[in-house]
Design an enzyme around this catalytic site. Structure first.
Site, PDB file in Angstrom:
ATOM      1  N   TYR A 125       6.873 -11.634   4.222  1.00  0.00           N
ATOM      2  CA  TYR A 125       5.721 -11.002   3.590  1.00  0.00           C
ATOM      3  C   TYR A 125       5.270 -11.888   2.438  1.00  0.00           C
ATOM      4  O   TYR A 125       5.911 -11.930   1.388  1.00  0.00           O
ATOM      5  CB  TYR A 125       6.090  -9.596   3.116  1.00  0.00           C
ATOM      6  CG  TYR A 125       4.935  -8.800   2.531  1.00  0.00           C
ATOM      7  CD1 TYR A 125       3.616  -9.237   2.616  1.00  0.00           C
ATOM      8  CD2 TYR A 125       5.175  -7.596   1.882  1.00  0.00           C
ATOM      9  CE1 TYR A 125       2.579  -8.512   2.083  1.00  0.00           C
ATOM     10  CE2 TYR A 125       4.137  -6.848   1.343  1.00  0.00           C
ATOM     11  CZ  TYR A 125       2.840  -7.317   1.447  1.00  0.00           C
ATOM     12  OH  TYR A 125       1.813  -6.585   0.914  1.00  0.00           O
ATOM     13  N   THR A 163       0.831  -1.202   0.000  1.00  0.00           N
ATOM     14  CA  THR A 163       0.000   0.000   0.000  1.00  0.00           C
ATOM     15  C   THR A 163       0.864   1.249   0.000  1.00  0.00           C
ATOM     16  O   THR A 163       0.462   2.296  -0.514  1.00  0.00           O
ATOM     17  CB  THR A 163      -0.937  -0.002   1.221  1.00  0.00           C
ATOM     18  OG1 THR A 163      -1.613  -1.262   1.289  1.00  0.00           O
ATOM     19  CG2 THR A 163      -1.967   1.100   1.145  1.00  0.00           C
ATOM     20  N   LYS A 214       3.380 -11.804   7.442  1.00  0.00           N
ATOM     21  CA  LYS A 214       2.176 -11.134   6.984  1.00  0.00           C
ATOM     22  C   LYS A 214       1.681 -11.865   5.751  1.00  0.00           C
ATOM     23  O   LYS A 214       2.439 -12.054   4.784  1.00  0.00           O
ATOM     24  CB  LYS A 214       2.431  -9.672   6.641  1.00  0.00           C
ATOM     25  CG  LYS A 214       1.129  -8.994   6.203  1.00  0.00           C
ATOM     26  CD  LYS A 214       1.301  -7.767   5.364  1.00  0.00           C
ATOM     27  CE  LYS A 214      -0.072  -7.318   4.850  1.00  0.00           C
ATOM     28  NZ  LYS A 214       0.013  -6.175   3.933  1.00  0.00           N
TER      29      LYS A 214
END
Length: 302
Positions: A140, A48, A170
């Site tokens: 990630y 993001t 994540k």
């Protein structure tokens, strides 16, 4: 030992200047607001935050600015993933020097279908090169973009080889059974799905450490009430807010909504190759937002 990041973590957007550099004053203002509105932590320079669209120098300049800002960096994770090992090492060292709570590591993402042995080599060199700093590393997993999956077998091997340097993962795949499988590898592994719907499980002592979410840029107050107070209505509102972005380009849509709610068009700027929302996409987004019936929603403004 500093407490690890847990709970509601916003994958914060990175405001950019017309020249394509991080807009540091706007970023710091927004980070302060998100933390004040209930976020337990922030994920700086993730997907993001358009991390991979910035040069290593630009990413390091933002990391350094955050380190100097007085923000509680121990509550922040920062994306250090890069296709080049040297860049990942440089960014991880910068994260450690600035007191970040952890470094979020994408797998090297250009070559696809690489063997686990190759990924183990990458991490062996990353861990060795940053041994003096020993910042916790968070994997990630976002195979839809990176094209490389942190398979359960690979995560288990990484934990066995590097111990508590591998602090968590994540998962942006949306595969909750996968997240549960990763969490079962070790009780010391903090797993963060990307959907607010999992905050209830985290609150109840379930397998997850919290949630790292793009939409927590906007619904952090409701996320925090749902997570900390068990407010089912607040969590329902947070999930409903997330759903207005379905089918739209997520980062441009999040930035468009941030800009709208902050009454600051500069927040809408994106870096190539991302483009601003097309007119019809903007209409769809704001129609959905209006249909929520709560234009005074608890949102994080700039």
């Amino acid at each position: 030992m500093t407490a690890r990041v847990r709970g509601v973590v916003a994958a914060i957007t990175t405001p950019v200047t017309e020249a394509g550099h991080p807009d540091i004053p706007r970023f710091l203002s927004r980070a302060q607001r998100l933390l004040a509105d209930g976020c337990d932590g922030l994920n700086v320079l993730g997907t993001t935050g358009e991390a991979t669209s910035f040069s290593a120098e630009a990413r390091e300049s933002l990391t350094d600015a955050v380190g100097r800002s007085g923000l509680p960096t121990s509550r922040l994770l920062v994306g250090v993933g890069a296709a080049a090992l040297d860049d990942a090492v440089r960014l991880t060292k910068s994260a450690a020097a600035n007191g970040f709570g952890g470094a979020l590591v994408l797998p090297p993402f250009y070559y696809k279908a690489v063997a686990d042995a190759g990924l183990m080599r990458f991490f062996d060199r990353l861990v060795t090169a940053t041994a003096a700093e020993a910042i916790p590393l968070y994997l990630y997993n976002f195979p839809a973009l990176s094209g490389v999956t942190y398979t359960p077998a690979l995560v288990e091997a990484l934990v066995a080889a590097f111990g508590d340097r591998i602090a968590g993962l994540k998962d942006s795949s949306g595969d909750v059974p996968y997240s549960r499988q990763i969490a079962a590898i070790s009780p010391d592994l903090d797993v963060f799905p990307s959907n607010e719907a999992n905050l209830g499980l985290a609150r109840e002592g379930g397998p997850f450490a919290g949630c790292i979410s793009a939409t927590a840029n906007l619904n952090s107050a409701d996320c925090a009430r749902g997570y900390r107070e068990g407010d089912a209505d607040a969590l329902f509102r947070a999930i409903a807010f997330r759903n207005i972005f379905d089918g739209l380009p997520l980062v441009p849509a999040i930035k468009a909504m941030v800009a709208h709610l902050a009454a600051d068009p500069a927040h809408e700027l994106t870096l190539p190759p991302l483009a601003p929302l097309a007119a019809e996409q903007r209409r769809e987004l704001f129609t959905r937002f209006g249909a929520l019936g709560r234009l005074e929603a608890p949102v994080a403004l700039a």
